[in-house]
Write a protein that holds these residues in place. Structure first.
Motif, PDB file in Angstrom:
ATOM      1  N   ALA A   1      -0.546   5.598   8.830  1.00 42.79           N
ATOM      2  CA  ALA A   1       0.614   4.714   8.895  1.00 42.79           C
ATOM      3  C   ALA A   1       1.152   4.409   7.496  1.00 42.79           C
ATOM      4  CB  ALA A   1       0.256   3.416   9.605  1.00 42.79           C
ATOM      5  N   SER A   2       0.246   4.208   6.542  1.00 42.41           N
ATOM      6  CA  SER A   2       0.676   3.932   5.168  1.00 42.41           C
ATOM      7  C   SER A   2       1.328   5.163   4.548  1.00 42.41           C
ATOM      8  CB  SER A   2      -0.516   3.493   4.316  1.00 42.41           C
ATOM      9  OG  SER A   2      -1.008   2.244   4.750  1.00 42.41           O
ATOM     10  N   VAL A   3       0.779   6.331   4.842  1.00 38.36           N
ATOM     11  CA  VAL A   3       1.377   7.570   4.345  1.00 38.36           C
ATOM     12  C   VAL A   3       2.764   7.760   4.961  1.00 38.36           C
ATOM     13  CG1 VAL A   3       1.195  10.087   4.322  1.00 38.36           C
ATOM     14  CG2 VAL A   3      -0.823   8.685   3.875  1.00 38.36           C
ATOM     15  N   ALA A   4       2.877   7.504   6.268  1.00 35.05           N
ATOM     16  CA  ALA A   4       4.166   7.656   6.945  1.00 35.05           C
ATOM     17  C   ALA A   4       5.202   6.722   6.336  1.00 35.05           C
ATOM     18  CB  ALA A   4       4.012   7.383   8.431  1.00 35.05           C
ATOM     19  N   GLN A   5       4.787   5.487   6.016  1.00 33.70           N
ATOM     20  CA  GLN A   5       5.678   4.531   5.369  1.00 33.70           C
ATOM     21  C   GLN A   5       6.181   5.072   4.024  1.00 33.70           C
ATOM     22  OE1 GLN A   5       7.343   1.717   6.564  1.00 33.70           O
ATOM     23  NE2 GLN A   5       6.084   0.211   5.508  1.00 33.70           N
ATOM     24  N   ALA A   6       5.277   5.667   3.275  1.00 32.51           N
ATOM     25  CA  ALA A   6       5.643   6.218   1.965  1.00 32.51           C
ATOM     26  C   ALA A   6       6.628   7.364   2.120  1.00 32.51           C
ATOM     27  CB  ALA A   6       4.391   6.684   1.231  1.00 32.51           C
TER      28      ALA A   6
ATOM     29  N   GLN B   1       1.935   2.194  -3.383  1.00 28.90           N
ATOM     30  CA  GLN B   1       0.885   2.849  -4.158  1.00 28.90           C
ATOM     31  C   GLN B   1       0.774   4.318  -3.770  1.00 28.90           C
ATOM     32  OE1 GLN B   1      -2.834   0.479  -4.465  1.00 28.90           O
ATOM     33  NE2 GLN B   1      -1.708  -1.143  -3.418  1.00 28.90           N
ATOM     34  N   VAL B   2       0.973   4.603  -2.487  1.00 29.38           N
ATOM     35  CA  VAL B   2       0.961   6.000  -2.030  1.00 29.38           C
ATOM     36  C   VAL B   2       2.115   6.766  -2.667  1.00 29.38           C
ATOM     37  CG1 VAL B   2       1.196   7.530  -0.037  1.00 29.38           C
ATOM     38  CG2 VAL B   2      -0.202   5.455   0.140  1.00 29.38           C
ATOM     39  N   VAL B   3       3.286   6.154  -2.714  1.00 24.61           N
ATOM     40  CA  VAL B   3       4.450   6.784  -3.338  1.00 24.61           C
ATOM     41  C   VAL B   3       4.155   7.117  -4.799  1.00 24.61           C
ATOM     42  CG1 VAL B   3       6.794   6.349  -4.169  1.00 24.61           C
ATOM     43  CG2 VAL B   3       6.211   5.838  -1.809  1.00 24.61           C
ATOM     44  N   GLU B   4       3.522   6.189  -5.506  1.00 26.34           N
ATOM     45  CA  GLU B   4       3.214   6.417  -6.916  1.00 26.34           C
ATOM     46  C   GLU B   4       2.211   7.568  -7.070  1.00 26.34           C
ATOM     47  OE1 GLU B   4       2.919   6.509 -10.905  1.00 26.34           O
ATOM     48  OE2 GLU B   4       4.476   5.609  -9.648  1.00 26.34           O
ATOM     49  N   ARG B   5       1.231   7.647  -6.176  1.00 23.49           N
ATOM     50  CA  ARG B   5       0.275   8.761  -6.232  1.00 23.49           C
ATOM     51  C   ARG B   5       0.977  10.094  -5.969  1.00 23.49           C
ATOM     52  NH1 ARG B   5      -5.221   7.554  -5.831  1.00 23.49           N
ATOM     53  NH2 ARG B   5      -5.583   5.548  -6.863  1.00 23.49           N
ATOM     54  N   LEU B   6       1.907  10.088  -5.038  1.00 24.83           N
ATOM     55  CA  LEU B   6       2.648  11.315  -4.748  1.00 24.83           C
ATOM     56  C   LEU B   6       3.505  11.732  -5.940  1.00 24.83           C
ATOM     57  CD1 LEU B   6       3.768  10.729  -1.053  1.00 24.83           C
ATOM     58  CD2 LEU B   6       2.121  12.412  -1.882  1.00 24.83           C
ATOM     59  N   ARG B   7       4.104  10.752  -6.606  1.00 23.52           N
ATOM     60  CA  ARG B   7       4.891  11.066  -7.796  1.00 23.52           C
ATOM     61  C   ARG B   7       4.022  11.736  -8.855  1.00 23.52           C
ATOM     62  NH1 ARG B   7       5.487  10.009 -12.623  1.00 23.52           N
ATOM     63  NH2 ARG B   7       3.757   8.524 -12.569  1.00 23.52           N
ATOM     64  N   ALA B   8       2.839  11.180  -9.081  1.00 26.23           N
ATOM     65  CA  ALA B   8       1.927  11.751 -10.068  1.00 26.23           C
ATOM     66  C   ALA B   8       1.460  13.146  -9.642  1.00 26.23           C
ATOM     67  CB  ALA B   8       0.719  10.820 -10.254  1.00 26.23           C
TER      68      ALA B   8
ATOM     69  N   LEU C   1       0.824  -1.201   0.000  1.00 24.82           N
ATOM     70  CA  LEU C   1       0.000   0.000   0.000  1.00 24.82           C
ATOM     71  C   LEU C   1       0.861   1.255   0.000  1.00 24.82           C
ATOM     72  CD1 LEU C   1      -2.846   1.073  -0.048  1.00 24.82           C
ATOM     73  CD2 LEU C   1      -2.932   0.891   2.446  1.00 24.82           C
ATOM     74  N   TYR C   2       1.947   1.250   0.767  1.00 21.73           N
ATOM     75  CA  TYR C   2       2.774   2.454   0.811  1.00 21.73           C
ATOM     76  C   TYR C   2       3.419   2.727  -0.545  1.00 21.73           C
ATOM     77  CZ  TYR C   2       7.375   0.152   0.925  1.00 21.73           C
ATOM     78  OH  TYR C   2       8.496  -0.550   0.609  1.00 21.73           O
TER      79      TYR C   2
ATOM     80  N   SER D   1      18.755   1.526   8.125  1.00 18.43           N
ATOM     81  CA  SER D   1      17.800   1.273   9.211  1.00 18.43           C
ATOM     82  C   SER D   1      16.365   1.140   8.697  1.00 18.43           C
ATOM     83  CB  SER D   1      17.877   2.398  10.248  1.00 18.43           C
ATOM     84  OG  SER D   1      17.549   3.648   9.664  1.00 18.43           O
ATOM     85  N   TRP D   2      16.202   1.148   7.380  1.00 18.08           N
ATOM     86  CA  TRP D   2      14.853   1.091   6.802  1.00 18.08           C
ATOM     87  C   TRP D   2      14.315  -0.332   6.868  1.00 18.08           C
ATOM     88  CZ3 TRP D   2      13.319   0.218   1.191  1.00 18.08           C
ATOM     89  CH2 TRP D   2      11.970   0.552   0.994  1.00 18.08           C
ATOM     90  N   GLN D   3      13.162  -0.479   7.492  1.00 17.02           N
ATOM     91  CA  GLN D   3      12.501  -1.773   7.629  1.00 17.02           C
ATOM     92  C   GLN D   3      11.038  -1.642   7.199  1.00 17.02           C
ATOM     93  OE1 GLN D   3      13.902  -4.588   8.396  1.00 17.02           O
ATOM     94  NE2 GLN D   3      15.905  -3.831   9.025  1.00 17.02           N
ATOM     95  N   PRO D   4      10.776  -1.657   5.889  1.00 17.45           N
ATOM     96  CA  PRO D   4       9.385  -1.483   5.416  1.00 17.45           C
ATOM     97  C   PRO D   4       8.506  -2.648   5.835  1.00 17.45           C
ATOM     98  CG  PRO D   4      10.785  -2.195   3.625  1.00 17.45           C
ATOM     99  CD  PRO D   4      11.696  -1.915   4.792  1.00 17.45           C
ATOM    100  N   ARG D   5       7.263  -2.326   6.136  1.00 23.18           N
ATOM    101  CA  ARG D   5       6.287  -3.370   6.452  1.00 23.18           C
ATOM    102  C   ARG D   5       5.705  -3.923   5.161  1.00 23.18           C
ATOM    103  NH1 ARG D   5       4.172   0.648   9.955  1.00 23.18           N
ATOM    104  NH2 ARG D   5       2.320   0.670   8.663  1.00 23.18           N
ATOM    105  N   ASP D   6       5.039  -5.044   5.282  1.00 26.85           N
ATOM    106  CA  ASP D   6       4.473  -5.701   4.098  1.00 26.85           C
ATOM    107  C   ASP D   6       3.093  -5.188   3.736  1.00 26.85           C
ATOM    108  OD1 ASP D   6       6.655  -7.333   3.673  1.00 26.85           O
ATOM    109  OD2 ASP D   6       5.899  -8.911   5.006  1.00 26.85           O
ATOM    110  N   ASP D   7       2.514  -4.301   4.585  1.00 27.76           N
ATOM    111  CA  ASP D   7       1.150  -3.860   4.273  1.00 27.76           C
ATOM    112  C   ASP D   7       1.164  -2.736   3.242  1.00 27.76           C
ATOM    113  OD1 ASP D   7       2.286  -1.959   5.858  1.00 27.76           O
ATOM    114  OD2 ASP D   7       0.606  -1.764   7.236  1.00 27.76           O
TER     115      ASP D   7
END
Length: 234
Positions: A51-56, A16-23, A13-14, A228-234
């Motif tokens: 949380a998903s936005v913060a991940q992005a 997908q958020v990154v891609e939306r921010l890019r656009a 999900l994060y 130190s980056w540990q992305p979650r799977d959600d």
């Protein structure tokens, strides 16, 4: 035999958020220094959790594309928002520690030898590399070429054919770690100062001081968000 029709991985999900921010950055014609909407606003507009936005945002910070300023918001650091795929970031994160270990062992010794063996011609090349890097830093560029030239001048000044060959074998990995470090906020200026300390010690003919200065520089290069980056799977 590998199944060529195995299930396609589902984008996190994060991502997908990154891609939306890019656009969004492209459509709004935003550039370096512009402010993005806050996390709460982005979550509401995209219909996802904070949380998903913060991940992005963290994924973009890791790549040196945005900077979160305490109490100030989220700001673009580049004129475009072109993030790397998460798989590439994770692969680089996993190999980076070995590269940094190699740089520590090799480049501190090269700096020590350069201080003991450098010629006036070597010092002139080192100073020219420093001037080139200074121009890049002053222009707000990532000083990748200036950084490369400086380290190459140290290798040459060491006058060790075998160590130079070792360095050449990991040149691409060193370049990757260089880019990772220099895209951290405020790192180019710090890197220039580190190089100046190494150059001063080499000019003074002080091998121990040159090695110590290079050691501090590699420590700074090692301080990157990616490790130190540990992305979650959600």
């Amino acid at each position: 035999m590998e199944d060529s029709l195995r299930k396609l991985p589902r984008p996190r999900l994060y991502e997908q958020v990154v891609e939306r921010l890019r656009a969004y950055v492209t459509s709004e014609r935003l550039g370096a220094g512009d402010r993005l909407p806050g996390e709460r606003d982005l979550a509401a507009r995209l219909g996802v959790s904070r949380a998903s936005v913060a991940q992005a945002i963290v994924a973009l910070e890791v790549q040196g594309l945005v900077e979160t300023r305490h109490g100030g918001g989220i700001f673009l650091l580049r004129d475009t928002l072109d993030p790397e795929p998460a798989t590439e970031l994770l692969a680089r994160r996993d190999r980076l520690p070995d590269v940094l270990d190699a740089r520590e062992a090799l480049e501190t010794q090269l700096a020590r030898l350069a201080a003991l063996r450098r010629t006036e011609e070597d010092l002139a090349a080192m100073e020219e590399a420093m001037r080139y890097m200074r121009r890049q830093v002053d222009a707000g560029e990532l000083p990748l070429e200036g950084d490369r030239r400086f380290h190459a001048s140290v290798v040459t000044a060491a006058h060790s054919a075998l160590l130079a060959a070792f360095y050449d074998q990991i040149r691409d990995a060193i370049a990757e770690s260089r880019q990772e470090s220099l895209r951290q906020p405020h790192r180019p200026a710090q890197s220039f100062a580190d190089h100046q300390a190494v150059a001063d010690a080499i000019r003074a003919g002080d091998g121990a001081r040159a090695a110590a200065a290079m050691h501090r520089h590699v420590e700074h290069v090692s301080s990157v968000r990616l490790l130190s980056w540990q992305p979650r799977d959600d």
